[in-house]
Design an enzyme around this catalytic site. Structure first.
Site, PDB file in Angstrom:
ATOM      1  N   SER A 220      35.566  37.265  33.982  1.00  0.00           N
ATOM      2  CA  SER A 220      37.005  37.330  34.242  1.00  0.00           C
ATOM      3  C   SER A 220      37.345  36.409  35.403  1.00  0.00           C
ATOM      4  O   SER A 220      36.745  36.515  36.477  1.00  0.00           O
ATOM      5  CB  SER A 220      37.418  38.767  34.575  1.00  0.00           C
ATOM      6  OG  SER A 220      37.189  39.615  33.472  1.00  0.00           O
ATOM      7  N   GLY A 222      40.618  36.038  36.618  1.00  0.00           N
ATOM      8  CA  GLY A 222      41.942  36.360  37.122  1.00  0.00           C
ATOM      9  C   GLY A 222      43.007  35.556  36.402  1.00  0.00           C
ATOM     10  O   GLY A 222      43.025  35.469  35.166  1.00  0.00           O
ATOM     11  N   ALA A 223      43.889  34.914  37.165  1.00  0.00           N
ATOM     12  CA  ALA A 223      44.983  34.142  36.574  1.00  0.00           C
ATOM     13  C   ALA A 223      44.493  32.937  35.786  1.00  0.00           C
ATOM     14  O   ALA A 223      45.245  32.358  35.001  1.00  0.00           O
ATOM     15  CB  ALA A 223      45.935  33.684  37.673  1.00  0.00           C
ATOM     16  N   GLY A 225      42.137  32.958  33.492  1.00  0.00           N
ATOM     17  CA  GLY A 225      41.675  33.303  32.158  1.00  0.00           C
ATOM     18  C   GLY A 225      40.302  33.942  32.131  1.00  0.00           C
ATOM     19  O   GLY A 225      39.897  34.633  33.067  1.00  0.00           O
ATOM     20  N   ASP A 252      39.054  46.363  32.627  1.00  0.00           N
ATOM     21  CA  ASP A 252      38.471  47.370  31.739  1.00  0.00           C
ATOM     22  C   ASP A 252      39.118  47.309  30.356  1.00  0.00           C
ATOM     23  O   ASP A 252      38.436  47.431  29.332  1.00  0.00           O
ATOM     24  CB  ASP A 252      38.647  48.765  32.345  1.00  0.00           C
ATOM     25  CG  ASP A 252      38.175  48.831  33.774  1.00  0.00           C
ATOM     26  OD1 ASP A 252      37.162  48.176  34.095  1.00  0.00           O
ATOM     27  OD2 ASP A 252      38.811  49.521  34.594  1.00  0.00           O
TER      28      ASP A 252
END
Length: 319
Positions: A220, A222-223, A225, A252
Site C-alpha cells: 500500500s 497511500g495516495a 496507489g 484492511d
C-alpha cells in the site's frame, strides 16, 4: 470462506470533531463504535460483500463480549478464545480534512496457555477456509515468531496465508513462506532497513521480501496507489479518492478486496484498490459494500513508472 486471525482486537470508538486542540473541550459532531483490529476489519469487509467469514479472536471482559455482539450483527461468525484480560478499546479523532489522531491501547497480555489455544483453534477450525488472513500487531505475551508458527500450521491445514503485520513479526514469518504479505510503504522501508523515495525503490524492496520467502507482496502506497509483486508479474494501480472522510481500516478493506477476488493477479489488485478507495469515503472504520465501490475509477498497469516520486517518502521506523 475466509478465516481471519486477530491476536490483538479492539473496540474502536471514533469521534468526528471540527478541529483538534490541546487542553480544550472538544465537542464531537458525530461518533460511532465499531469492532476493531486489522483482521476483524477484513472479516467485516468480506461479510459486507456477502461472503462467509469467520473471525478467530482472543476475547475478554465486557469489551470482548460487545465486540463479538457487534460482529455478529454484521454477519461475521466469531470463534472466541476466552482470555483472562480485557479486550482493549481504541480512540480515533477524525477532522473534516481527513486528519486522523489515534490512541491505541496496548491490550491485554496473553498467557502461554492462551497463546497455545489460539494457535490450536486456527489449526483445528473445520470451516475449510480458502484463505486465512493473519493481521495486526501481536499482544504482550506473544513472541515475534508466533505468526511464523501460525503460517506453518495454516499451511498444514491446506489454507493459503495472507499476512499483514510488521517489524520483527513480519521478518520472522517470511522463511515460512506466507502466500501474500501486505505491508504499507513505511513497513516495507523498515523491513529492508532503508528509506524508499520512488516507486522503483518500493519495487526493489518488495522483490527482496519475495526472495526471503513471501509468495507475493501487496504494498500500500497511500495516495500513490498500490503495487503487486508476484510470480504472475508486477502490477501497479491507482484509484483516486477525492472525498476522504476517514482512512481507518482502508488498508484492511483493501486486503479483503484482494482476497475476495482470488488473491492473485491484476484483477485482485483492482479489487483491492476499489475497496480501499471506497473505505476512505466512509465514516470511522465502516467497511464498504458492493454499492460503495467505483471500479471504473481504478487503473492497473504492468508499465511501472519506476521514477515516480512517492508523495510521502517512507523512512525507516523503529519498532
Amino acid at each position: 470462506m475466509i478465516l481471519t486471525v486477530t491476536p490483538n482486537p479492539s473496540l474502536d470508538r471514533t469521534y468526528e470533531i471540527p478541529s483538534l486542540g490541546r487542553g480544550g473541550v472538544l465537542r464531537a459532531t458525530g461518533d460511532r463504535v465499531d469492532p476493531g483490529g486489522k483482521g476483524v476489519n477484513v472479516s467485516r469487509a468480506v461479510a459486507a460483500a456477502g461472503i462467509r467469514t469467520t473471525a478467530v479472536l482472543p476475547l475478554g471482559g465486557a469489551p470482548g463480549a460487545l465486540l463479538a455482539e457487534l460482529l455478529g450483527a454484521q454477519g461475521v461468525d466469531v470463534t472466541a478464545v476466552s482470555i483472562a484480560g480485557q479486550t482493549r478499546s481504541n480512540i480515533s479523532l477524525a477532522e473534516p480534512d481527513g486528519t486522523l489522531t489515534k490512541i491505541n491501547a496496548p491490550g491485554p497480555e496473553l498467557a502461554p496457555e492462551e497463546s497455545a489455544l489460539l494457535l490450536e483453534t486456527v489449526r483445528t477450525h473445520d470451516g475449510s477456509p480458502a484463505w486465512i488472513a493473519c493481521c495486526g500487531s501481536l499482544p504482550r505475551g506473544l513472541r515475534p515468531e508466533w505468526y511464523a508458527e501460525l503460517v506453518t500450521r495454516a499451511h498444514e491445514a491446506g489454507a493459503r496465508i495472507a499476512l499483514d503485520t510488521s517489524g520483527p513479526a513480519l521478518l520472522a514469518a517470511l522463511p515460512n513462506r506466507p502466500d501474500v504479505i501486505k505491508p504499507n510503504v513505511h513497513e516495507l522501508a523498515t523491513a529492508v532497513g532503508r528509506p524508499l523515495a520512488t516507486l522503483g525503490d518500493v519495487v526493489d524492496a518488495a522483490r527482496e521480501l519475495r526472495a526471503l520467502g513471501a509468495g507475493a507482496v501487496l504494498a500500500s502506497l497511500g495516495a500513490d496507489g498500490q503495487l503487486l509483486i508476484s510470480a504472475e508479474g508486477d502490477h501497479y494501480g491507482t484509484a483516486p479518492a477525492a472525498e476522504i472522510r476517514s482512512n481507518i481500516g482502508a488498508g484492511d478493506a483493501s486486503l479483503a478486496g484482494f482476497l475476495i477476488a482470488g488473491g492473485a493477479g491484476p484483477e485482485s489488485l483492482a479489487s483491492a484498490l476499489a475497496h480501499g478507495a471506497a473505505a476512505v469515503r466512509l465514516p470511522g472504520s465502516a467497511m464498504p459494500t458492493p454499492a460503495d465501490l467505483r471500479p471504473d475509477a481504478v487503473r492497473v498497469t504492468r508499465d511501472l513508472p519506476l521514477d515516480l516520486p512517492l508523495t510521502e517518502p517512507a523512512a525507516v521506523r523503529s519498532v
